[in-house]
Write a protein that holds these residues in place. Structure first.
Motif, PDB file in Angstrom:
ATOM      1  N   ALA A  21       0.833  -1.207   0.000  1.00  0.00           N
ATOM      2  CA  ALA A  21       0.000   0.000   0.000  1.00  0.00           C
ATOM      3  C   ALA A  21       0.866   1.256   0.000  1.00  0.00           C
ATOM      4  O   ALA A  21       0.585   2.227  -0.718  1.00  0.00           O
ATOM      5  CB  ALA A  21      -0.931  -0.008   1.216  1.00  0.00           C
ATOM      6  N   GLY A  22       1.936   1.262   0.788  1.00  0.00           N
ATOM      7  CA  GLY A  22       2.799   2.432   0.849  1.00  0.00           C
ATOM      8  C   GLY A  22       3.515   2.707  -0.455  1.00  0.00           C
ATOM      9  O   GLY A  22       3.598   3.855  -0.902  1.00  0.00           O
ATOM     10  N   PHE A  72       5.738   4.630   2.262  1.00  0.00           N
ATOM     11  CA  PHE A  72       5.082   5.683   1.486  1.00  0.00           C
ATOM     12  C   PHE A  72       5.979   6.911   1.354  1.00  0.00           C
ATOM     13  O   PHE A  72       6.197   7.434   0.250  1.00  0.00           O
ATOM     14  CB  PHE A  72       3.756   6.064   2.145  1.00  0.00           C
ATOM     15  CG  PHE A  72       3.095   7.269   1.526  1.00  0.00           C
ATOM     16  CD1 PHE A  72       2.275   7.123   0.414  1.00  0.00           C
ATOM     17  CD2 PHE A  72       3.293   8.530   2.053  1.00  0.00           C
ATOM     18  CE1 PHE A  72       1.675   8.229  -0.158  1.00  0.00           C
ATOM     19  CE2 PHE A  72       2.688   9.642   1.485  1.00  0.00           C
ATOM     20  CZ  PHE A  72       1.881   9.491   0.375  1.00  0.00           C
ATOM     21  N   LEU A  73       6.505   7.416   2.470  1.00  0.00           N
ATOM     22  CA  LEU A  73       7.294   8.640   2.457  1.00  0.00           C
ATOM     23  C   LEU A  73       8.595   8.461   1.682  1.00  0.00           C
ATOM     24  O   LEU A  73       9.023   9.354   0.943  1.00  0.00           O
ATOM     25  CB  LEU A  73       7.575   9.095   3.888  1.00  0.00           C
ATOM     26  CG  LEU A  73       6.346   9.550   4.688  1.00  0.00           C
ATOM     27  CD1 LEU A  73       6.720   9.827   6.131  1.00  0.00           C
ATOM     28  CD2 LEU A  73       5.728  10.791   4.048  1.00  0.00           C
ATOM     29  N   ASN A  74       9.246   7.314   1.826  1.00  0.00           N
ATOM     30  CA  ASN A  74      10.498   7.084   1.105  1.00  0.00           C
ATOM     31  C   ASN A  74      10.254   6.893  -0.382  1.00  0.00           C
ATOM     32  O   ASN A  74      11.039   7.371  -1.210  1.00  0.00           O
ATOM     33  CB  ASN A  74      11.227   5.869   1.686  1.00  0.00           C
ATOM     34  CG  ASN A  74      11.964   6.188   2.963  1.00  0.00           C
ATOM     35  OD1 ASN A  74      13.088   6.678   2.946  1.00  0.00           O
ATOM     36  ND2 ASN A  74      11.341   5.910   4.094  1.00  0.00           N
ATOM     37  N   MET A 129      13.188   3.446  -7.246  1.00  0.00           N
ATOM     38  CA  MET A 129      13.398   2.180  -6.547  1.00  0.00           C
ATOM     39  C   MET A 129      14.318   2.335  -5.342  1.00  0.00           C
ATOM     40  O   MET A 129      14.154   1.658  -4.331  1.00  0.00           O
ATOM     41  CB  MET A 129      13.974   1.137  -7.517  1.00  0.00           C
ATOM     42  CG  MET A 129      12.983   0.618  -8.542  1.00  0.00           C
ATOM     43  SD  MET A 129      11.581  -0.223  -7.778  1.00  0.00           S
ATOM     44  CE  MET A 129      12.378  -1.657  -7.108  1.00  0.00           C
ATOM     45  N   THR A 130      15.308   3.235  -5.441  1.00  0.00           N
ATOM     46  CA  THR A 130      16.226   3.424  -4.315  1.00  0.00           C
ATOM     47  C   THR A 130      15.483   3.902  -3.078  1.00  0.00           C
ATOM     48  O   THR A 130      15.682   3.390  -1.970  1.00  0.00           O
ATOM     49  CB  THR A 130      17.320   4.434  -4.691  1.00  0.00           C
ATOM     50  OG1 THR A 130      18.051   3.953  -5.817  1.00  0.00           O
ATOM     51  CG2 THR A 130      18.267   4.643  -3.524  1.00  0.00           C
ATOM     52  N   THR A 154      14.861   1.730   0.371  1.00  0.00           N
ATOM     53  CA  THR A 154      15.248   2.299   1.666  1.00  0.00           C
ATOM     54  C   THR A 154      14.092   2.201   2.651  1.00  0.00           C
ATOM     55  O   THR A 154      14.278   1.837   3.819  1.00  0.00           O
ATOM     56  CB  THR A 154      15.677   3.764   1.499  1.00  0.00           C
ATOM     57  OG1 THR A 154      16.800   3.834   0.617  1.00  0.00           O
ATOM     58  CG2 THR A 154      16.046   4.374   2.841  1.00  0.00           C
ATOM     59  N   GLY A 155      12.892   2.527   2.180  1.00  0.00           N
ATOM     60  CA  GLY A 155      11.717   2.404   3.036  1.00  0.00           C
ATOM     61  C   GLY A 155      11.465   0.976   3.470  1.00  0.00           C
ATOM     62  O   GLY A 155      11.108   0.719   4.632  1.00  0.00           O
ATOM     63  N   LEU A 156      11.658   0.021   2.558  1.00  0.00           N
ATOM     64  CA  LEU A 156      11.451  -1.390   2.901  1.00  0.00           C
ATOM     65  C   LEU A 156      12.429  -1.849   3.971  1.00  0.00           C
ATOM     66  O   LEU A 156      12.069  -2.610   4.870  1.00  0.00           O
ATOM     67  CB  LEU A 156      11.600  -2.251   1.642  1.00  0.00           C
ATOM     68  CG  LEU A 156      10.519  -2.101   0.570  1.00  0.00           C
ATOM     69  CD1 LEU A 156      10.850  -2.962  -0.641  1.00  0.00           C
ATOM     70  CD2 LEU A 156       9.145  -2.478   1.123  1.00  0.00           C
ATOM     71  N   LYS A 157      13.678  -1.384   3.885  1.00  0.00           N
ATOM     72  CA  LYS A 157      14.669  -1.767   4.888  1.00  0.00           C
ATOM     73  C   LYS A 157      14.353  -1.148   6.250  1.00  0.00           C
ATOM     74  O   LYS A 157      14.394  -1.821   7.285  1.00  0.00           O
ATOM     75  CB  LYS A 157      16.061  -1.329   4.433  1.00  0.00           C
ATOM     76  CG  LYS A 157      16.637  -2.142   3.288  1.00  0.00           C
ATOM     77  CD  LYS A 157      18.031  -1.639   2.947  1.00  0.00           C
ATOM     78  CE  LYS A 157      18.649  -2.454   1.826  1.00  0.00           C
ATOM     79  NZ  LYS A 157      20.007  -1.965   1.479  1.00  0.00           N
ATOM     80  N   VAL A 158      14.050   0.147   6.233  1.00  0.00           N
ATOM     81  CA  VAL A 158      13.784   0.852   7.483  1.00  0.00           C
ATOM     82  C   VAL A 158      12.531   0.305   8.161  1.00  0.00           C
ATOM     83  O   VAL A 158      12.430   0.296   9.396  1.00  0.00           O
ATOM     84  CB  VAL A 158      13.643   2.365   7.215  1.00  0.00           C
ATOM     85  CG1 VAL A 158      13.200   3.107   8.460  1.00  0.00           C
ATOM     86  CG2 VAL A 158      14.953   2.934   6.694  1.00  0.00           C
ATOM     87  N   ALA A 159      11.566  -0.185   7.368  1.00  0.00           N
ATOM     88  CA  ALA A 159      10.278  -0.598   7.914  1.00  0.00           C
ATOM     89  C   ALA A 159      10.324  -1.957   8.603  1.00  0.00           C
ATOM     90  O   ALA A 159       9.390  -2.298   9.343  1.00  0.00           O
ATOM     91  CB  ALA A 159       9.229  -0.629   6.803  1.00  0.00           C
TER      92      ALA A 159
END
Length: 284
Positions: free
Chosen positions: A104-105, A165-167, A203-204, A208-213
């Protein structure tokens, strides 16, 4: 008679004189990675050893426990099935929440950031929702969805959603405008710009968002279990703390750390796969 200098095949072909030879040794190819992992292993061994040796005389083991006691608790929970049953429940909540929130994000981040005016209209409302402590949503989610797995999955998904979402939106908004103009000059339409320029360039930010999440997915699921649950790793933490079983609390934290490390490794593999088009320096 003049002496002719010998040139390498690379120099004769016009290649760089300082090219890296292909027949490198194993250490030249893997030495840096091996050194990093050896350093990590040494750090863990030193930390655990000091913890074990200083427990009892420098620290009160009633509050800090010992690695040996934590290992004993893990063995006991493994033998009676407590560890695997509760770990599997929490793992499902983490994975489902992570996948739902990430999808969703990423989707909304890509779509909304591609419409700058609409994104600016929604930006203050999105940031206001993002600022709400997710633990404050747990009682409301209990009222809406009960105390079953759905509540924990959705709490983890909401926690993950905003980070991805934000990233993703930041990645979309930082796309090089020159590339977009070049595609337009070549006759490309909106679909070409979105799929061939914006999506790869963003994609970068999304990765990054996927890792942080990843840790936040654990946080969301465990918070839901701490608030209202009779199973899962969050329940084990709560129950161990209530019985003053410090070893049980630390044992559960170790399991959560292992789960986080595995998920982070899987996302790292995804990052490596989709970033193969980048220069080696950018991927290191």
């Amino acid at each position: 008679m003049t002496e002719t200098s010998k040139t390498s095949p690379e120099s004769q072909a016009g290649g760089p004189a300082n090219a890296v030879p292909l027949n490198r040794t194993w250490w030249e190819r893997n030495g840096r990675t091996t050194s990093i992992w050896a350093g990590r292993a040494a750090l863990v061994v030193v930390f655990v050893g000091l913890w074990e040796l200083t427990g009892g005389w420098l620290f009160d083991i009633s509050f800090t426990s010992r690695p040996s006691a934590i290992w004993t608790r893990l063995v006991e929970w493994n033998a009676d099935g407590t560890l695997w049953v509760n770990s599997w429940i929490t793992l499902q909540e983490i994975i489902y929440g992570y996948l739902l929130g990430s999808f969703a994000g990423a989707l909304l981040g890509f779509v909304l950031a591609s419409a700058p005016t609409f994104y600016k209209v929604l930006d203050p409302f999105i940031m206001a929702l993002y600022a709400i402590p997710k633990v404050a949503l747990a009682p409301l989610f209990i009222v809406w969805f009960g105390i079953g797995m759905d509540m924990k999955v959705l709490l983890a998904a909401v926690t993950v959603f905003f980070l991805v979402f934000l990233n993703t939106a930041a990645g979309v908004r930082e796309v090089d405008r020159g590339l977009i103009d070049a595609v337009r000059l070549m006759g490309g339409g909106r679909a070409d710009i979105a799929l061939k320029v914006v999506l790869p360039s963003s994609m970068t930010g999304m990765l990054t968002g996927l890792k942080v999440a990843i840790p936040y997915a654990l946080i969301g699921a465990v918070i839901g279990e701490l608030v209202a649950s009779n199973r899962g790793l969050g329940y084990l933490i709560s129950n161990s703390a209530a019985t003053f079983d410090t070893a049980g609390v630390f044992a559960t934290l170790v399991v959560l750390s292992v789960i986080a490390a595995i998920l982070n490794f899987l996302v790292g593999l995804l990052d490596h796969r989709v970033s193969r088009w980048k220069p080696a320096e950018a991927r290191s």
